[in-house]
Design a protein around this motif. Structure first.
Motif, PDB file in Angstrom:
ATOM      1  N   TRP A  91     -46.835 -50.306 -53.795  1.00  0.00           N
ATOM      2  CA  TRP A  91     -47.969 -49.752 -54.458  1.00  0.00           C
ATOM      3  C   TRP A  91     -49.200 -49.063 -53.425  1.00  0.00           C
ATOM      4  CZ3 TRP A  91     -53.156 -49.929 -55.684  1.00  0.00           C
ATOM      5  CH2 TRP A  91     -53.491 -49.203 -56.586  1.00  0.00           C
ATOM      6  N   ILE A  92     -49.568 -50.126 -52.442  1.00  0.00           N
ATOM      7  CA  ILE A  92     -50.436 -49.697 -51.563  1.00  0.00           C
ATOM      8  C   ILE A  92     -49.877 -49.304 -50.133  1.00  0.00           C
ATOM      9  CG2 ILE A  92     -50.676 -52.132 -50.654  1.00  0.00           C
ATOM     10  CD1 ILE A  92     -53.989 -51.408 -50.943  1.00  0.00           C
ATOM     11  N   ALA A  93     -48.836 -49.605 -49.930  1.00  0.00           N
ATOM     12  CA  ALA A  93     -48.216 -48.953 -48.912  1.00  0.00           C
ATOM     13  C   ALA A  93     -46.788 -48.522 -49.127  1.00  0.00           C
ATOM     14  CB  ALA A  93     -47.964 -50.188 -48.007  1.00  0.00           C
ATOM     15  N   PRO A  94     -46.829 -47.362 -49.604  1.00  0.00           N
ATOM     16  CA  PRO A  94     -45.339 -46.825 -50.123  1.00  0.00           C
ATOM     17  C   PRO A  94     -44.557 -46.065 -49.114  1.00  0.00           C
ATOM     18  CG  PRO A  94     -47.326 -45.442 -50.391  1.00  0.00           C
ATOM     19  CD  PRO A  94     -47.906 -46.539 -49.972  1.00  0.00           C
ATOM     20  N   GLU A  95     -45.122 -45.908 -48.043  1.00  0.00           N
ATOM     21  CA  GLU A  95     -44.636 -45.103 -47.048  1.00  0.00           C
ATOM     22  C   GLU A  95     -44.438 -45.837 -45.647  1.00  0.00           C
ATOM     23  OE1 GLU A  95     -45.835 -41.228 -46.213  1.00  0.00           O
ATOM     24  OE2 GLU A  95     -45.881 -40.889 -48.379  1.00  0.00           O
ATOM     25  N   ILE A  96     -43.219 -46.418 -45.254  1.00  0.00           N
ATOM     26  CA  ILE A  96     -43.268 -46.925 -43.956  1.00  0.00           C
ATOM     27  C   ILE A  96     -42.451 -46.138 -42.756  1.00  0.00           C
ATOM     28  CG2 ILE A  96     -41.829 -48.996 -42.691  1.00  0.00           C
ATOM     29  CD1 ILE A  96     -43.417 -49.921 -45.287  1.00  0.00           C
ATOM     30  N   CYS A  97     -43.339 -45.879 -41.623  1.00  0.00           N
ATOM     31  CA  CYS A  97     -42.919 -45.157 -40.554  1.00  0.00           C
ATOM     32  C   CYS A  97     -41.454 -45.589 -40.128  1.00  0.00           C
ATOM     33  CB  CYS A  97     -43.880 -45.285 -39.603  1.00  0.00           C
ATOM     34  SG  CYS A  97     -45.229 -44.534 -40.261  1.00  0.00           S
ATOM     35  N   GLN A  98     -40.666 -44.832 -39.060  1.00  0.00           N
ATOM     36  CA  GLN A  98     -39.503 -45.434 -38.691  1.00  0.00           C
ATOM     37  C   GLN A  98     -38.564 -45.298 -39.612  1.00  0.00           C
ATOM     38  OE1 GLN A  98     -40.600 -49.190 -36.825  1.00  0.00           O
ATOM     39  NE2 GLN A  98     -42.046 -48.244 -35.302  1.00  0.00           N
TER      40      GLN A  98
END
Length: 127
Positions: A72-79
């Protein structure tokens, strides 16, 4: 022969408990004053604790974040990673390092370098 109060098992246990409780209070103060953002989740990724730095950066209070899933707070992870793949890697290797975007209350986002560490209980189960 009588033991002195200081060596009776119940007094020794109480003294050890007070020492451990004191150490936990010191640890809590250290995490609360840490400049880094600290999130603690359960094994399913639900937030159990966020430190004041997290509140300051995101604009969300701890009450607004606790029990929400980390996605919810960190929906997108790089890589190209997902939280499930990060959790698997952390469980296999004990830790994970990478980047993620963190949602802020004002509508923006911040990019963070993250370190995920697995905490295990005495039976070696992820806690």
């Amino acid at each position: 022969m009588h033991r002195s109060k200081a060596t009776r098992p119940e007094f020794v246990a109480a003294r050890q408990f007070r020492k451990k409780a004191s150490a936990l209070r010191i640890l809590r103060r250290a995490v609360d004053h840490c400049q880094e953002l600290v999130f603690l989740t359960d094994a399913e990724g639900s937030l159990q604790y966020v430190n004041p730095s997290c509140e300051a950066v995101t604009g969300y209070s701890a009450d607004q974040l606790i029990d929400k899933n980390l996605t919810w707070i960190a929906p997108e992870i790089c890589q190209g990673e997902t939280w499930d793949s990060i959790r698997r890697q952390a469980l296999e290797k004990g830790a994970f390092r990478g980047m993620t975007g963190l949602r802020c209350k004002h509508g923006g986002a911040v990019e963070l370098d993250i370190a995920v560490t697995v905490v295990r209980d005495p039976r070696s189960q992820a806690a």
